[in-house]
Scaffold this active site. Structure first.
Site, mmCIF file in Angstrom:
data_model
loop_
_atom_site.group_PDB
_atom_site.id
_atom_site.type_symbol
_atom_site.label_atom_id
_atom_site.label_comp_id
_atom_site.label_asym_id
_atom_site.label_seq_id
_atom_site.Cartn_x
_atom_site.Cartn_y
_atom_site.Cartn_z
ATOM 1 N N LYS A 144 -0.387 -16.625 -0.488
ATOM 2 C CA LYS A 144 0.976 -16.081 -0.472
ATOM 3 C C LYS A 144 1.349 -15.497 0.903
ATOM 4 C CE LYS A 144 0.358 -11.387 -0.858
ATOM 5 N NZ LYS A 144 -0.967 -11.309 -0.294
ATOM 6 N N ARG B 187 4.232 -7.215 5.768
ATOM 7 C CA ARG B 187 4.120 -7.302 7.225
ATOM 8 C C ARG B 187 4.245 -8.740 7.725
ATOM 9 N NH1 ARG B 187 -1.520 -4.258 6.790
ATOM 10 N NH2 ARG B 187 -1.454 -5.664 5.018
ATOM 11 N N ASN B 188 3.692 -9.682 6.939
ATOM 12 C CA ASN B 188 3.777 -11.088 7.354
ATOM 13 C C ASN B 188 5.234 -11.516 7.509
ATOM 14 O OD1 ASN B 188 0.971 -12.454 7.349
ATOM 15 N ND2 ASN B 188 0.953 -11.176 5.507
ATOM 16 N N ALA C 272 0.799 -1.222 0.000
ATOM 17 C CA ALA C 272 0.000 0.000 0.000
ATOM 18 C C ALA C 272 0.838 1.281 0.000
ATOM 19 C CB ALA C 272 -0.946 -0.022 1.207
ATOM 20 N N GLN D 216 -2.222 -11.593 8.208
ATOM 21 C CA GLN D 216 -3.191 -12.487 7.553
ATOM 22 C C GLN D 216 -2.678 -13.917 7.480
ATOM 23 O OE1 GLN D 216 -5.839 -9.541 5.293
ATOM 24 N NE2 GLN D 216 -6.153 -11.314 6.516
#
Ligand code: NAD
Ligand code: G3P
Length: 276
Positions: free
Chosen positions: A95, A159-160, A44, A188
């Protein structure tokens, strides 16, 4: 005049009877309007900075697809429309699990070669998952932005990945790290992995291997196991047990030893899958 719904949410929902549901299927069922999805290598912050990127719209209707593309596309945000909606959406969800694996690799300091192996094997898991659970998907969709490109960007800049690396390095739980590092946002990957794991368990498929006609996607099994394990551990033991878990994860994916020999754009995956 037409009515459609376009969304970019990643993940699954649990379905009655022990399965999982795609968000687009839920929306279409409840709102009774066609649903298209947008997924791609689109962190983003970089999109907001107007840095060049590509994205994929999955839209079944050949008239609606170009309308959506033209409404969204800019000089720096390039859109490709495909009709393989389910595969686009599944790529966006799965993913995130692979990105947790990439974060474990970074946390363990294993280097870029290992991370490339995790990404490659993760892609193969995604292909296999679509072939088994969403038959009719096209292999070419994995070569769009929603597939390989989003996988790469998420495994490097997402972030993951970031939180999963910190998870191994610090010995803190995912929840603690989310609070510290994400300012209210949530990961997520672990959540999606748990949902898929739930579905595989309900289908009695969690102990299958890739040589079976059914299969076990290793990162889907081991990412939630690692995350859960960590959150239950106590400080002095955590790093060790997390590392052990992450190494199991790596061993399992390396055992897959899968190979993609050839690729013909646009053909259904089952034409290729015997070669995996
Ligand atoms: N941030 C990115 O770079 C990016 C890029 C592409 C796609 N996405 C996807 O877009 C979606 C949103 O990402 P984000 O970065 O804006 O996340 P975010 O964590 O900033 O925002 C998610 C919002 O959803 C709300 N929420 C969570 N569960 C809910 C529920 N059950 N009911 C109602 N609201 C709920 C949260 O309160 C939060 O406000 C995710 O699926 C993400 O994977 C994000
Ligand atoms: O920050 P992540 O890990 O949720 O990944 C972000 C997006 O999915 C990239 O497209």
């Amino acid at each position: 005049m037409f009515l459609t719904f376009l969304f970019s949410l990643q993940g699954f929902d649990r379905a009655e009877g022990g399965g999982i549901d795609l968000i687009s299927h839920i929306i279409t069922r409840h709102l009774r309007i066609p649903c298209s999805v947008l997924m791609g290598a689109n962190l983003a912050g970089e999109v907001a900075d107007e840095k060049f990127c590509e994205t994929t719209i999955g839209c079944k209707d050949s008239k609606t697809g170009p309308v959506l593309r033209d409404a969204i596309q800019t000089d720096y945000f390039r859109v490709v429309v495909v009709d393989d909606v389910d595969t686009v959406e599944v790529c966006g969800a799965l993913k995130n699990i692979v990105a947790c694996g990439a974060g474990f690799v970074d946390g363990l300091g294993l280097g870029d070669n290992t991370k490339a192996a995790v990404i490659r094997l993760g892609l193969m898991e995604m292909v296999k998952f679509v072939d088994v659970f969403y038959p009719g998907g096209k292999l070419s969709t994995f070569f769009e932005s929603c597939g390989i490109a989003d996988l790469i960007t998420t495994c490097y800049g997402g972030r993951n990945r970031k939180v999963s690396e910190a998870f191994v390095r610090t010995g803190k739980s995912i929840k603690e790290l989310e609070d510290e590092m994400l300012n209210g946002q949530k990961l997520q990957g672990p959540f999606t992995a748990e949902e898929v794991n739930y579905m595989l368990k309900n289908k009695g498929m969690e102990d299958k291997t890739t040589s079976d006609s059914h299969y076990l996607p290793p990162s889907i099994k081991y990412v939630p196991e690692c995350c859960h394990h960590q959150s239950l551990s106590i400080a002095s033991e955590t790093t060790q047990s997390t590392c052990k878990c992450a190494i199991h994860f790596l061993l399992f994916i390396s055992c897959m030893n899968t190979k993609l020999d050839s690729y013909e754009s646009g053909r259904p995956i089952h034409h290729h899958i015997s070669k995996l």
